[in-house]
Design a protein around this motif. Structure first.
Motif, short mmCIF file in Angstrom:
data_model
loop_
_atom_site.label_atom_id
_atom_site.label_comp_id
_atom_site.label_asym_id
_atom_site.label_seq_id
_atom_site.Cartn_x
_atom_site.Cartn_y
_atom_site.Cartn_z
N UNK A 98 0.86 -1.18 0.00
CA UNK A 98 0.00 0.00 0.00
C UNK A 98 0.90 1.23 0.00
N UNK A 99 0.42 2.32 -0.60
CA UNK A 99 1.19 3.56 -0.61
C UNK A 99 0.24 4.75 -0.60
N UNK A 100 0.54 5.73 0.24
CA UNK A 100 -0.18 7.00 0.25
C UNK A 100 0.55 7.93 -0.70
N UNK A 101 -0.14 8.42 -1.72
CA UNK A 101 0.48 9.23 -2.77
C UNK A 101 -0.11 10.63 -2.81
N UNK A 102 0.77 11.61 -2.89
CA UNK A 102 0.34 12.98 -3.10
C UNK A 102 0.15 13.23 -4.58
N UNK A 103 -0.41 14.40 -4.95
CA UNK A 103 -0.72 14.66 -6.36
C UNK A 103 0.51 14.60 -7.26
N UNK A 104 1.68 14.97 -6.74
CA UNK A 104 2.89 14.96 -7.54
C UNK A 104 3.47 13.56 -7.71
#
Length: 136
Positions: A98-104
């Motif tokens: 799992x990974x939390x990703x920001x818009x960039x």
């Protein structure tokens, strides 16, 4: 009539949760927004809450508005992504990461094609509104 598959744009602190598939072989190692098929008798919100409980051990799921386009899938199915929130930390029960990703960071991973179609709308959702461009 198309069968609906729902995906969760699980958003927290300006980031969205991505999950890496383990199966089928053609999708293993690629990333997706968690979710699954709407079963007979379910609405989209009920299906998403069930899928997030089954895939991520999340409870108290809040399901919001749709984000991005409806994406055609093989087999007369369509993918609809909805913004979600949930208490607690997700646990990968059906994925290997799992990974939390920001818009960039959205373009930096190998998404499943259907999920890639919603990335522009997802990026816009995650970006904080900029200063007003109205003349002063």
């Amino acid at each position: 009539m198309s069968r609906v598959v729902v995906g969760a744009a699980l958003v927290r602190d300006g980031r969205v949760l991505a999950a890496r598939r383990t199966r089928p072989a053609s999708a293993a190692g690629r990333w997706e927004l968690p979710g699954g098929a709407v079963e007979p008798g379910e609405d989209e919100a009920t299906a998403l809450a069930r899928e997030l409980r089954e895939e991520l051990a999340l409870h108290d799921v809040g399901v919001g508005e749709r984000v991005g386009p409806e994406v055609p899938l093989p087999g007369e199915r369509v993918l609809r992504i909805r913004v979600c929130a949930a208490a607690g930390e997700p646990t990968a029960l059906e994925h290997d990461a799992l990974a939390w990703l920001g818009p960039e960071e959205l373009d930096g991973i190998d998404w499943l094609d259907a999920d890639r179609a919603v990335l522009p709308a997802l990026g816009a959702l995650l970006r904080p509104p900029g200063p007003s461009s109205a003349p002063s």
